[in-house]
Design an enzyme around this catalytic site. Structure first.
Site, PDB file in Angstrom:
ATOM      1  N   GLU A  49      25.906  41.087  38.430  1.00 41.16           N
ATOM      2  CA  GLU A  49      26.396  42.155  39.222  1.00 41.16           C
ATOM      3  C   GLU A  49      27.574  42.040  39.948  1.00 41.16           C
ATOM      4  OE1 GLU A  49      22.199  43.702  39.903  1.00 41.16           O
ATOM      5  OE2 GLU A  49      22.853  42.676  41.077  1.00 41.16           O
TER       6      GLU A  49
ATOM      7  N   CYS B 125      37.566  58.940  67.854  1.00 39.13           N
ATOM      8  CA  CYS B 125      36.792  59.000  69.186  1.00 39.13           C
ATOM      9  C   CYS B 125      36.051  57.495  69.069  1.00 39.13           C
ATOM     10  CB  CYS B 125      36.951  59.944  69.574  1.00 39.13           C
ATOM     11  SG  CYS B 125      38.168  61.293  69.857  1.00 39.13           S
TER      12      CYS B 125
ATOM     13  N   GLY C 190      31.337  43.315  42.403  1.00 34.64           N
ATOM     14  CA  GLY C 190      31.564  44.036  42.653  1.00 34.64           C
ATOM     15  C   GLY C 190      32.621  43.974  43.050  1.00 34.64           C
TER      16      GLY C 190
HETATM   17  N1  LLP Z   1      24.110  43.460  43.491  1.00 34.90           N
HETATM   18  C1  LLP Z   1      23.621  43.498  44.435  1.00 34.90           C
HETATM   19  C2  LLP Z   1      21.310  43.156  44.208  1.00 34.90           C
HETATM   20  C3  LLP Z   1      24.130  43.663  46.086  1.00 34.90           C
HETATM   21  O1  LLP Z   1      23.436  43.811  46.922  1.00 34.90           O
HETATM   22  C4  LLP Z   1      25.451  44.301  45.667  1.00 34.90           C
HETATM   23  C5  LLP Z   1      26.069  43.725  47.388  1.00 34.90           C
HETATM   24  C6  LLP Z   1      25.631  43.182  44.473  1.00 34.90           C
HETATM   25  C7  LLP Z   1      25.056  42.885  43.393  1.00 34.90           C
HETATM   26  C8  LLP Z   1      27.963  43.175  44.589  1.00 34.90           C
HETATM   27  O2  LLP Z   1      28.530  42.423  45.151  1.00 34.90           O
HETATM   28  P1  LLP Z   1      29.896  41.707  45.177  1.00 34.90           P
HETATM   29  O3  LLP Z   1      29.391  41.229  44.232  1.00 34.90           O
HETATM   30  O4  LLP Z   1      30.465  42.885  45.845  1.00 34.90           O
HETATM   31  O5  LLP Z   1      28.848  41.121  46.575  1.00 34.90           O
HETATM   32  N2  LLP Z   1      29.880  46.699  52.523  1.00 34.90           N
HETATM   33  C9  LLP Z   1      29.828  45.123  52.114  1.00 34.90           C
HETATM   34  C10 LLP Z   1      29.273  44.376  50.794  1.00 34.90           C
HETATM   35  C11 LLP Z   1      28.209  44.628  51.333  1.00 34.90           C
HETATM   36  C12 LLP Z   1      27.077  44.379  49.450  1.00 34.90           C
HETATM   37  C13 LLP Z   1      26.322  44.473  48.733  1.00 34.90           C
HETATM   38  N3  LLP Z   1      25.871  44.139  48.072  1.00 34.90           N
HETATM   39  C14 LLP Z   1      31.290  45.174  53.317  1.00 34.90           C
HETATM   40  O6  LLP Z   1      31.992  45.705  52.380  1.00 34.90           O
HETATM   41  O7  LLP Z   1      31.637  43.743  52.429  1.00 34.90           O
END
Ligand code: LLP
Length: 419
Positions: A274, A343, A276
């Site tokens: 998964e 702000c 992102g």
């Molecule tokens: N799978 C699950 C169950 C997750 O909770 C997440 C991210 C991913 C996959 C994807 O993770 P990645 O490959 O993107 O690290 N807003 C934060 C990141 C929050 C990630 C939440 N879950 C930031 O801007 O750093």
């Protein structure tokens, strides 16, 4: 490697000058590079080519329809966490059999929507959620395919807000209780337990935490299979980090090589991933224009037209995003805070950053903003959200219109007694 590079001191997105987009579409604007996105996805997918696997892009990182469609066309599935993300994925034409659904707080309405859509798997995070899903599936007369999200209690060594696999986090069920939880799940009439899911955190820059957690999960799967449970899916979650500044995260290939021997011990298990951030993060930038400069006795500020409502990562996590000028020329270096118009003292894109001197009207690119950039943006201070643009080769496409004042108040109403 990404396709945001200088040519004759002008920043280009693929073969399009970024300044041209900023001038024509306005600022702030998110700009994504299609070929970078594809390159990242293909590199990640290829790293697991020797396994039966499915790469499900984490929609939360970037949920624009054009981004989802691009990835789906390249063969990606989607990892979703809400009915809204499911709606987007389906609208982008994603095959529901390639959609996995995670999250600690799915509503019954969302469960029903996902069951009716025929998603591949629910990643279930608690016994209570399992009961709830069992009930909804029963009402619909279907069986819900489930992977329990197991919390392996491994420290991902990342920012506390994006660590999820420690025992004190709200996510998943404890690995120490997993056997009992699986036994209980297997007794539920409308639940078919087919997998194990884990996700320990985000922006992880070492392989160690992945290897430790995968090792624990593989052992668990062996035990579950020993008990007669037909575990067909191992979902490894996301979390692979990227270079924002000087981090040196493992490449997808190194990441895959490190965990593959453990997975091979299972002798046949479909692997779901998964990712992102690693797919979209460095495929996008945020472009802002300098509105004012201001020097106080304490420091210098560069005030730009993008704020924490557009990119909240610096404010929320103290995250570092590189900032570069769209036009490179010889300028003195100065230490400044780059701040937005909101702000709040917490409204900054960079603090105490040494940058070539920016002047009023100059354009800058905030790098590595393709993941958790626009998707976390808001209308705070009643600011219309930015436009999004996708560049492919020598063309650019507006893939989300800039919001306007009408869209800001859409859906609001003043009750009769006030009129
Ligand atoms: N799978 C699950 C169950 C997750 O909770 C997440 C991210 C991913 C996959 C994807 O993770 P990645 O490959 O993107 O690290 N807003 C934060 C990141 C929050 C990630 C939440 N879950 C930031 O801007 O750093």
């Amino acid at each position: 490697m990404n396709f945001f590079q200088y040519q004759d001191n002008e920043l280009y997105a693929e073969q399009v000058p970024v300044k041209q987009i900023a001038d024509e579409v306005g600022t702030p604007v998110y700009i994504y590079s299609y070929n970078t996105l594809m390159r990242h996805f293909k590199a990640f997918d290829a790293a697991f080519a020797s396994l039966d696997h499915l790469v499900c892009f984490a929609v939360k990182a970037n949920s624009n329809l054009a981004i989802l469609k691009s990835l789906a066309q390249a063969g990606a599935g989607m990892d979703i966490v809400s009915g809204g993300e499911l709606y987007r994925a389906l609208a982008a034409g994603v095959n529901p059999e390639k959609i996995v659904y995670a999250g600690v707080g799915k509503t019954q309405t969302e469960m029903e929507y996902a069951l009716k859509s025929g998603v591949l798997l629910f990643n279930v995070e608690s016994q209570a959620e399992l009961q709830s899903l069992n009930q909804v599936a029963g009402q619909l007369g279907v069986k819900a395919r489930v992977a329990l999200r197991v919390n392996p209690d491994v420290d991902p060594q990342t920012h506390p807000y994006i660590s999820t696999g420690l025992k004190e986090n709200k996510f998943g069920i404890s690995i120490n209780q997993a056997i009992q939880e699986y036994q209980a799940a297997a007794r539920l009439e409308n639940i078919q337990v087919v997998g194990v899911h884990k996700h320990i955190g985000s922006q992880i820059t070492e392989v160690g935490p992945f290897v430790d957690s995968v090792g624990k999960i593989v052992d668990l799967i062996k035990q579950l299979r020993g008990m007669g449970l037909d575990i067909q899916y191992l979902n490894l979650g996301g979390g692979l980090g990227i270079t924002y500044d000087d981090e040196t995260p493992p490449s997808p290939e190194n990441f895959a090589q490190a965990i593959m021997p453990l997975i091979n011990e299972l002798g046949g298990c479909k692997v779901i991933l998964e990712p992102g951030r690693v797919i979209a993060g460095n495929a996008g930038i945020l472009v802002a224009r300098v509105m004012y400069k201001k020097t106080t006795p304490a420091k210098g500020f560069v005030i730009v037209d993008a704020g924490m409502n557009d990119l909240i990562r610096p404010s929320l996590y103290g995250a570092y995003h590189k900032i570069i000028p769209l036009h490179k020329e010889k300028r003195p270096e100065v230490e400044v805070d780059v701040v937005g118009p909101i702000c709040e003292t917490g409204d900054f894109l960079a603090q105490k950053r040494t940058l070539p001197e920016f002047r009023r009207g100059d354009l800058m690119a905030v790098m590595s903003a393709g993941s958790y950039g626009f998707s976390m943006s808001s209308n705070y201070n009643s600011r219309p959200r930015a436009a999004e643009v996708l560049v492919c080769d020598d063309k650019y496409y507006v893939i989300r219109q800039r919001e306007n004042f009408e869209t800001l108040i859409q859906g609001e109403s003043v009750p009769g007694f006030l009129q």
